[in-house]
Design an enzyme around this catalytic site. Structure first.
Site, short mmCIF file in Angstrom:
data_model
loop_
_atom_site.label_atom_id
_atom_site.label_comp_id
_atom_site.label_asym_id
_atom_site.label_seq_id
_atom_site.Cartn_x
_atom_site.Cartn_y
_atom_site.Cartn_z
N LYS A 25 33.35 29.00 32.89
CA LYS A 25 34.13 30.20 32.64
C LYS A 25 33.34 31.14 31.74
O LYS A 25 32.88 30.75 30.66
CB LYS A 25 35.46 29.85 31.96
CG LYS A 25 36.31 31.07 31.66
CD LYS A 25 37.65 30.67 31.07
CE LYS A 25 37.66 30.61 29.56
NZ LYS A 25 37.48 31.90 28.89
N GLN A 54 45.40 27.70 19.43
CA GLN A 54 46.27 27.45 20.58
C GLN A 54 47.62 26.94 20.11
O GLN A 54 47.71 25.94 19.41
CB GLN A 54 45.62 26.41 21.53
CG GLN A 54 44.29 26.85 22.12
CD GLN A 54 44.45 27.93 23.19
OE1 GLN A 54 45.54 28.45 23.42
NE2 GLN A 54 43.35 28.26 23.84
N ASP A 83 36.59 35.36 33.21
CA ASP A 83 37.83 35.50 32.43
C ASP A 83 37.82 36.89 31.78
O ASP A 83 37.65 37.02 30.58
CB ASP A 83 37.87 34.38 31.39
CG ASP A 83 39.16 34.32 30.60
OD1 ASP A 83 40.13 35.00 30.99
OD2 ASP A 83 39.19 33.60 29.59
N LYS A 113 40.24 39.14 31.92
CA LYS A 113 41.59 39.54 31.44
C LYS A 113 41.78 41.05 31.51
O LYS A 113 42.12 41.71 30.54
CB LYS A 113 41.82 39.05 30.01
CG LYS A 113 41.92 37.54 29.89
CD LYS A 113 42.60 37.17 28.60
CE LYS A 113 42.61 35.68 28.40
NZ LYS A 113 41.28 35.11 28.15
N HIS A 120 43.32 44.65 32.12
CA HIS A 120 44.66 45.22 31.89
C HIS A 120 44.46 46.71 31.67
O HIS A 120 44.13 47.14 30.57
CB HIS A 120 45.28 44.54 30.66
CG HIS A 120 46.71 44.91 30.43
ND1 HIS A 120 47.50 44.26 29.52
CD2 HIS A 120 47.48 45.86 30.98
CE1 HIS A 120 48.72 44.80 29.52
NE2 HIS A 120 48.72 45.78 30.41
N ASP A 121 44.63 47.49 32.72
CA ASP A 121 44.40 48.94 32.64
C ASP A 121 45.14 49.57 33.82
O ASP A 121 45.87 48.87 34.54
CB ASP A 121 42.88 49.22 32.68
CG ASP A 121 42.50 50.52 31.97
OD1 ASP A 121 43.24 51.51 32.12
OD2 ASP A 121 41.47 50.54 31.28
N ILE A 122 44.93 50.84 34.06
CA ILE A 122 45.60 51.46 35.21
C ILE A 122 44.98 50.89 36.50
O ILE A 122 43.84 50.41 36.49
CB ILE A 122 45.52 53.01 35.16
CG1 ILE A 122 44.06 53.47 35.17
CG2 ILE A 122 46.28 53.55 33.95
CD1 ILE A 122 43.93 54.99 35.34
N GLY A 170 37.51 24.68 26.17
CA GLY A 170 36.40 25.27 25.44
C GLY A 170 35.96 24.39 24.30
O GLY A 170 35.22 23.42 24.47
N ARG A 171 36.47 24.70 23.10
CA ARG A 171 35.97 24.05 21.87
C ARG A 171 35.94 22.53 21.87
O ARG A 171 34.99 21.95 21.34
CB ARG A 171 36.75 24.60 20.66
CG ARG A 171 36.34 26.03 20.34
CD ARG A 171 37.33 26.76 19.49
NE ARG A 171 38.53 27.11 20.26
CZ ARG A 171 39.49 27.89 19.82
NH1 ARG A 171 39.44 28.38 18.58
NH2 ARG A 171 40.53 28.17 20.58
N THR A 192 41.30 51.80 37.60
CA THR A 192 40.25 51.28 36.72
C THR A 192 40.05 49.79 36.92
O THR A 192 38.92 49.29 36.95
CB THR A 192 40.61 51.60 35.24
OG1 THR A 192 40.79 53.01 35.13
CG2 THR A 192 39.53 51.15 34.29
N THR A 225 48.27 31.28 25.89
CA THR A 225 48.66 30.00 25.26
C THR A 225 48.54 30.05 23.74
O THR A 225 48.93 29.11 23.05
CB THR A 225 47.81 28.85 25.83
OG1 THR A 225 46.45 29.27 25.93
CG2 THR A 225 48.31 28.41 27.18
O1 C5P Z 1 38.36 26.61 22.90
P1 C5P Z 1 39.58 26.62 23.80
O2 C5P Z 1 39.70 25.33 24.62
O3 C5P Z 1 40.84 26.97 23.06
O4 C5P Z 1 39.26 27.78 24.84
C1 C5P Z 1 40.20 28.22 25.78
C2 C5P Z 1 39.57 29.31 26.57
O5 C5P Z 1 40.52 29.80 27.53
C3 C5P Z 1 39.12 30.53 25.76
O6 C5P Z 1 37.92 31.02 26.36
C4 C5P Z 1 40.24 31.53 25.93
O7 C5P Z 1 39.76 32.87 25.91
C5 C5P Z 1 40.77 31.19 27.32
N1 C5P Z 1 42.16 31.48 27.60
C6 C5P Z 1 43.21 31.03 26.81
N2 C5P Z 1 44.50 31.37 27.11
C7 C5P Z 1 44.78 32.11 28.18
C8 C5P Z 1 43.74 32.55 29.01
C9 C5P Z 1 42.43 32.20 28.68
O8 C5P Z 1 42.98 30.29 25.85
N3 C5P Z 1 46.03 32.38 28.50
#
Ligand code: C5P
Length: 242
Positions: free
Chosen positions: A39, A200, A66, A68, A70-72, A220-221, A75, A130
């Site tokens: 991602k 989160q 990813d 995300k 969010h605009d008209i 991610g982390r 665009t 989340t």
């Molecule tokens: O490090 P972590 O596991 O929290 O990363 C979650 C990833 O998912 C981040 O890159 C975050 O931007 C993305 N994300 C999220 N919640 C969403 C959509 C995407 O945490 N609703």
């Protein structure tokens, strides 16, 4: 709510949230053999977008942008056009941008992919982040809990022909029972038992998200900050399959 009947096993998506290209590249090198999808989020897109996208173009698992958006509608459609490239499997937008904006994204992905003679990426819509807790929704002026809001926004996304939504693990079973197994769910906020939740607020374990019927789990982390990211990803994959 009973868990949805699984059609296929869920896929793991690793979030390449790294400050530097070299760090993201090294994660791709180490984790690609596991067949995961990657991602590219805002940090990577704005920091070293072109380089990481060129690196991921031929990765067998493909990648998810990813963005995300969010605009008209115009665009967002134009932005989606620029993001359609070989290897891109998923691009996302915010459902709160509205039906016309989501439709513009879906249409732009299909048109641009046809011009390039490649497979069109799927458009997913973010329902409620989340990192948003029920009390944050009230502060935003949205009535109801995350589940109710996710269902309402998912209905809009489905009518706009999005392939699925991004939601919390706790919303998956209900979404599947409303919209069927074909409408996909992609779940971030995944934390193995005992791991730090960071920012989160609606987190779930890999096992719980998989058992709820999620199609994709974004991590991610817990992987990127682990002493051994390969081992961390392997153990999450094992937990998803139990
Ligand atoms: O490090 P972590 O596991 O929290 O990363 C979650 C990833 O998912 C981040 O890159 C975050 O931007 C993305 N994300 C999220 N919640 C969403 C959509 C995407 O945490 N609703």
């Amino acid at each position: 709510m009973t868990p949805a009947t699984r059609v296929t096993s869920p896929r793991l998506i690793v979030a390449l949230d790294a400050a530097e290209y070299t760090e993201a590249e090294s994660l791709v090198e180490r984790l690609a053999p596991l067949g995961v999808m990657f991602k590219v989020g805002l940090e990577a897109l704005f920091g070293y977008g072109e380089r990481i996208r060129a690196r991921l173009e031929h990765t067998p698992g493909g990648y998810f942008i990813d963005a995300k958006l969010h605009d008209i509608p115009r665009t967002v459609g134009a932005a989606v056009r620029t993001l359609v490239h070989p290897g891109v499997r998923i691009i996302n937008v915010h459902a709160l941008g509205g039906a016309a904006m989501m439709e513009a994204a879906v249409q732009a992905a299909a048109t641009r992919a046809e011009e390039l003679e490649i497979e069109a990426p799927e458009i997913f819509a973010v329902t409620i982040l989340t990192s948003i807790a029920p009390e944050d929704l009230r502060e935003l002026g949205l009535s109801g809990g995350p589940g109710e809001n996710a269902i309402r926004l998912a209905a809009l996304a489905r009518d706009a022909r999005c392939a699925g939504v991004i939601c919390g693990a706790h919303e998956v079973a209900e979404l599947k029972s409303f919209f069927g197994t074909e409408f996909a769910t992609l779940v971030p906020g995944i934390r193995p038992a005992g791991a730090a939740h960071d920012d989160q607020k609606r987190a779930a374990t890999p096992r719980d998200a998989a058992q709820a019927g999620a199609d994709y789990l974004v991590v991610g982390r817990p992987i990127t900050r682990a002493a051994d990211p390969f081992e961390a990803a392997q153990s999450i994959l094992a937990e998803m399959r139990t």
